[in-house]
Design a protein around this motif. Structure first.
Motif, mmCIF file in Angstrom:
data_model
loop_
_atom_site.group_PDB
_atom_site.id
_atom_site.type_symbol
_atom_site.label_atom_id
_atom_site.label_comp_id
_atom_site.label_asym_id
_atom_site.label_seq_id
_atom_site.Cartn_x
_atom_site.Cartn_y
_atom_site.Cartn_z
ATOM 1 N N ILE A 123 2.970 0.222 -0.737
ATOM 2 C CA ILE A 123 4.105 0.397 -1.643
ATOM 3 C C ILE A 123 4.108 -0.643 -2.762
ATOM 4 N N CYS A 124 4.067 -1.930 -2.375
ATOM 5 C CA CYS A 124 4.224 -2.977 -3.399
ATOM 6 C C CYS A 124 2.973 -3.834 -3.604
ATOM 7 N N ASN A 125 1.898 -3.543 -2.859
ATOM 8 C CA ASN A 125 0.612 -4.228 -3.027
ATOM 9 C C ASN A 125 0.610 -5.662 -2.484
ATOM 10 N N ALA A 126 1.614 -6.027 -1.689
ATOM 11 C CA ALA A 126 1.623 -7.366 -1.095
ATOM 12 C C ALA A 126 0.524 -7.467 -0.032
ATOM 13 N N ASP A 127 -0.075 -8.666 0.123
ATOM 14 C CA ASP A 127 -1.134 -8.801 1.119
ATOM 15 C C ASP A 127 -0.547 -9.052 2.510
ATOM 16 N N LYS A 128 -1.430 -9.161 3.506
ATOM 17 C CA LYS A 128 -0.995 -9.238 4.906
ATOM 18 C C LYS A 128 -0.096 -10.443 5.189
ATOM 19 N N ASP A 129 -0.232 -11.505 4.407
ATOM 20 C CA ASP A 129 0.574 -12.702 4.648
ATOM 21 C C ASP A 129 2.068 -12.453 4.457
ATOM 22 N N PHE A 130 2.397 -11.368 3.766
ATOM 23 C CA PHE A 130 3.799 -11.077 3.500
ATOM 24 C C PHE A 130 4.413 -10.143 4.554
ATOM 25 N N PHE A 131 3.657 -9.813 5.592
ATOM 26 C CA PHE A 131 4.180 -8.976 6.677
ATOM 27 C C PHE A 131 4.660 -9.857 7.828
ATOM 28 N N LYS A 132 5.721 -9.404 8.486
ATOM 29 C CA LYS A 132 6.185 -10.100 9.689
ATOM 30 C C LYS A 132 6.474 -9.083 10.782
ATOM 31 N N LYS A 133 6.291 -9.501 12.026
ATOM 32 C CA LYS A 133 6.512 -8.621 13.158
ATOM 33 C C LYS A 133 8.003 -8.386 13.361
ATOM 34 N N VAL A 134 8.383 -7.114 13.506
ATOM 35 C CA VAL A 134 9.810 -6.804 13.684
ATOM 36 C C VAL A 134 10.092 -6.159 15.038
ATOM 37 N N SER A 135 9.083 -5.689 15.742
ATOM 38 C CA SER A 135 9.289 -5.135 17.082
ATOM 39 C C SER A 135 7.984 -5.142 17.865
#
Length: 247
Positions: A235-247
């Motif tokens: 969607i926004c082209n952010a890399d993996k570092d911008f992901f966080k675990k939510v479940s």
């Protein structure tokens, strides 16, 4: 107040675009509505901080592209989460022009309108812009994309400049019921995985290992840890570092 109530208002999703002094600009909008029939007039809402806002007021013209239900998510990323001051959003995007000369995005669109600005009103954080529709066309008989479907399928939140943006902290204790949309999507209960779901902190896109990410060539069953190092949010082209675990 239960801020989730705002998610029950009905919206579509559109690309609003214009051209001023040779520069094409555009943004994703969910506020565009017809206000009169004869002549046909439409109103849009545009955040003052949008790079497109002043361009629309100066050019006195804009187009509305009505996005299709199964939209190319890269368009949402470009036009919804990127700024035209930093990139050319129209690179690789198919457009046409009609009477006003404003660019009309036809990729992933079912219909379009070409509009001349009549008036504008300062409503605080946004401009309410009223225009006359001078031309329009139908591109496809596919279903148009709605905000409710977009919100349920991609677990997305609105960009901060959207008139419907709600601070996530205000929604933290207010779980929503998405039963109708889930049935529409024929969603099945998620299977247990050891990896869990990861959410993009920029746009809210959720990566579910059970589904993978077909748009990026990632097959179902791919754990987040096994994603390529150069994987980016579709969607926004952010890399993996911008992901966080939510479940």
């Amino acid at each position: 107040m239960n801020y989730s109530a705002f998610h029950k208002l009905s919206y579509g999703l559109y690309i609003i675009a214009t051209e001023y002094e040779g520069e094409k600009v555009g943004y994703i909008a969910n506020t565009a509505f017809q206000i009169t029939a004869e002549p046909s007039k439409i109103a849009i809402s545009c955040n003052k901080d949008n790079y497109s806002a002043q361009k629309i007021l100066d050019s006195k013209r804009f187009s509305i592209s009505i996005l299709k239900k199964e939209v190319d998510t890269s368009l949402i990323g470009k036009f919804g989460f990127m700024s035209g001051s930093d990139m050319n959003k129209f690179q690789g995007v198919e457009t046409i022009t009609a009477k006003t000369g404003a660019p009309i995005v036809i990729d992933s669109s079912v219909a379009w309108f070409d509009c001349e600005v009549l008036n504008s009103m300062d409503v605080g954080s946004h401009y309410l812009i009223i225009a006359e529709v001078v031309d329009g066309g139908v591109l496809s008989n596919e279903e148009p994309l709605t905000y409710a479907y977009y919100h349920a399928k991609y677990k997305m939140r609105s960009p901060k400049n959207a008139p419907t943006y709600i601070d996530p902290d205000k929604l933290a204790d207010e779980p929503e019921s998405e039963i109708a949309i889930e049935e529409q999507l024929a969603a099945e209960p998620a299977k247990e995985t050891g990896d869990g779901i990861y959410s993009c902190t920029i746009c809210g896109f959720q990566y579910d290992p059970e589904e993978g990410d077909p748009s990026m060539g990632i097959p179902p069953g791919t754990a987040f840890e096994d994603l390529p190092e150069d994987y980016r949010c579709p969607i926004c082209n952010a890399d993996k570092d911008f992901f966080k675990k939510v479940s």
